[in-house]
Design a protein around this motif. Structure first.
Motif, short mmCIF file in Angstrom:
data_model
loop_
_atom_site.label_atom_id
_atom_site.label_comp_id
_atom_site.label_asym_id
_atom_site.label_seq_id
_atom_site.Cartn_x
_atom_site.Cartn_y
_atom_site.Cartn_z
N LYS A 1 2.67 0.94 -4.88
CA LYS A 1 1.60 1.21 -5.86
C LYS A 1 2.17 1.50 -7.25
N TRP A 2 3.27 2.28 -7.32
CA TRP A 2 3.88 2.58 -8.63
C TRP A 2 4.42 1.31 -9.28
N MET B 1 3.26 -1.72 -8.83
CA MET B 1 2.11 -2.52 -9.27
C MET B 1 1.49 -1.95 -10.55
N VAL B 2 1.28 -0.63 -10.58
CA VAL B 2 0.61 -0.03 -11.74
C VAL B 2 1.46 -0.19 -13.00
N ARG C 1 0.80 -1.22 0.00
CA ARG C 1 0.00 0.00 0.00
C ARG C 1 0.84 1.28 0.00
N THR D 1 -3.39 -9.55 -7.12
CA THR D 1 -3.84 -8.28 -7.71
C THR D 1 -3.34 -8.17 -9.14
#
Length: 512
Positions: free
Chosen positions: A12-13, A15-16, A7, A141
């Motif tokens: 996050k970067w 993952m994206v 998180r 995810t």
């Protein structure tokens, strides 16, 4: 490299950017299946040409993906990942401008080189950067989002194909790839195995590339030339010899691209066998169902793409949950249930005969798609987590490469072998169908010559019984489709058996 929380901003970067880039590679396959009828008409391609368009990309991807994973571990995961994205979007743009089938096949090879550097990089970055407690959730995810985009590919492909814009399936990769490159450049830190000073295994890369290329070539030539032709048996024999040479090289190499000691771990071996069988069945099932819907059942290409929407919705709701279950209870039961259920779905789909079109969808294709989608949804995240969890972190890129290679090799072999089988099944069924139709020997020969085009077979000019011939083509394709789907279902059940025999819930091995 220190790991980060899922998180956190850094998490996050990662993952994206990983999801965006790998989605490009995956969307290409599923969207292309749907636009194949448009592509076939536009470029005047034969059935064999279509299998080459599919396999040119998959072949290069399967051949080089192992070395792509190793390069990331040794030279820097971010660096190799970004190089792969750049090559992939250049190849995609070139595909969009291809003037004929030959150029399209060549540009698909370039796409495959980019994909081989890009696809293992995404998972390797997640495995090496996200902390271990959240890794299963992160992979779940990633699996959910990439599969959703992958399964959304047919809807997008169908809409573009019906509008006469099939080339935009390739162009759409460019903005996605550029966005991923910018994120990686500005927001993601480099990650590599600092202790690894090994050289790259070029002899291994060359032998596996030649082996896979020759075996694929042999199967793709089989329908036109027959097995007795020297091109077919010569290519198959030489290809198998190169694959044996690859294993010998890997066993003796100081720095192999596919360390054979990884396979000492039963879970790693079992999950890769499961991957091979399941993805061979998945690839064959998706391809022949797409061709059936458009060329025989009368669906538009958009309607064909929309038939996979329930699959996509199930992936959204189930895949992440399945990843969390694998974290909590281990992957074994999920990897038995998932492939077996997917196999059952393919078996149900094999019994669908000629329908009256999209109006019959809910009572014909829909039940099988739901069962098939449920099986795949429960498999993807636990399978990936089991593979990545069965090796130590410094082998993460190599393990991801091996597993991705298995799925791509499965697709290559499925397209080549099932392509050859489908023509044989279609030809055999067509011979039976035209026995009762009044045709002279020359007309029979002309009718049979169309068999190589499968569902796109056209009634030769000057034949009065055109309607009956068209029905014979459709019935012959449905017979071939049923046989292919049943073999694909058997591969799903075989995948479940691999989990029963080999997969254990205690993942990490001290030897790896």
């Amino acid at each position: 490299m220190a790991t980060v929380a899922l998180r956190s901003a850094a998490g996050k970067w990662i993952m994206v950017s990983a999801i965006l880039a790998s989605s490009m590679g995956f969307i290409d396959g599923t969207a292309l299946n749907v636009v194949l009828p448009s592509l076939q008409k536009s470029l005047q391609a034969s059935g064999a040409d279509l299998f080459w368009v599919l396999n040119a990309y998959l072949l290069m991807l399967a051949s080089l993906i192992l070395i792509g994973g190793s390069m990331g571990d040794r030279l820097g995961r971010k660096k190799v990942f970004m190089a792969g994205i750049f090559i992939f979007i250049c190849g995609s743009a070139a595909c969009g401008f291809a003037p004929d089938v030959l150029y399209l096949v060549i540009f698909r090879l370039i796409q495959g080189i980019g994909g081989a550097l890009m696809i293992p990089g995404s998972l390797s970055m997640i495995s090496s950067s996200i902390n271990q407690q959240e890794r299963g959730k992160a992979i779940g995810t990633w699996s959910a989002f990439t599969t959703v985009v992958t399964m959304g590919g047919p809807v997008l492909g169908g809409a573009l194909a019906d509008a006469g814009l099939w080339r935009y399936i390739f162009f759409i990769n460019v903005p996605i790839g550029v966005a991923a490159l910018i994120m990686l450049w500005l927001k993601v830190k480099e990650s590599k195995d600092e202790d690894n000073q090994q050289t790259l295994d070029f002899p291994g890369a060359i032998t596996i590339a030649l082996g896979l290329a020759l075996v694929t070539f042999g199967f793709l030539r089989m329908p036109a030339m027959s097995f007795s032709n020297w091109q077919v048996w010569g290519a198959l024999t030489t290809g198998v010899l190169f694959l044996i040479a690859f294993i010998i090289i890997e066993a003796k190499s100081k720095y192999p691209m596919m360390p054979l000691q990884l396979f000492a771990n039963a879970t790693f071996s079992g999950t890769n066998l499961l991957t091979f069988f399941l993805y061979a069945g998945l690839g064959a099932g998706m391809l022949f169902m797409s061709l059936n819907l458009v060329q025989v059942q009368g669906y538009t290409q958009l309607q064909s793409g929309l038939t996979f929407l329930p699959f996509t919705l199930m992936m959204i709701s189930v895949a992440r949950y399945a990843g969390a279950l694998a974290d909590k209870y281990g992957p074994r039961l999920l990897l038995i249930f998932g492939p077996a259920t997917a196999g059952l779905g393919l078996l149900i789909l094999s019994f669908v005969k000629q329908t009256t079109g999209p109006g019959d969808y809910w009572v014909t294709f829909f039940p099988g798609i739901i069962v098939f989608g449920l099986g795949i949804s429960f498999t993807v995240a636990p399978l990936t987590a089991a593979v990545m969890g069965s090796v130590s972190d410094h082998f993460s890129g190599t393990a991801s490469g091996v597993n991705n290679a298995m799925s791509r090799i499965a697709n290559v072999f499925a397209t080549a072998i099932f392509g050859a089988l489908s023509v044989l099944f279609f030809t055999g069924a067509l011979q039976q169908q035209i026995k009762t139709i009044k045709l002279n020997p020359k007309q029979k020969q002309e009718v049979m010559a169309q068999a190589a085009d499968l569902g796109n077979a056209k009634v030769p000019q000057g034949i009065a019984e055109g309607k009956l011939i068209e029905q014979a083509y459709h019935q012959s394709f449905i017979k071939a489709y049923a046989n292919i789907m049943r073999i694909a279902a058997g591969l799903g059940f075989l995948g479940a058996l691999m989990a029963v025999l080999f997969v254990r819930n205690s993942l990490k091995s001290s030897t790896t």
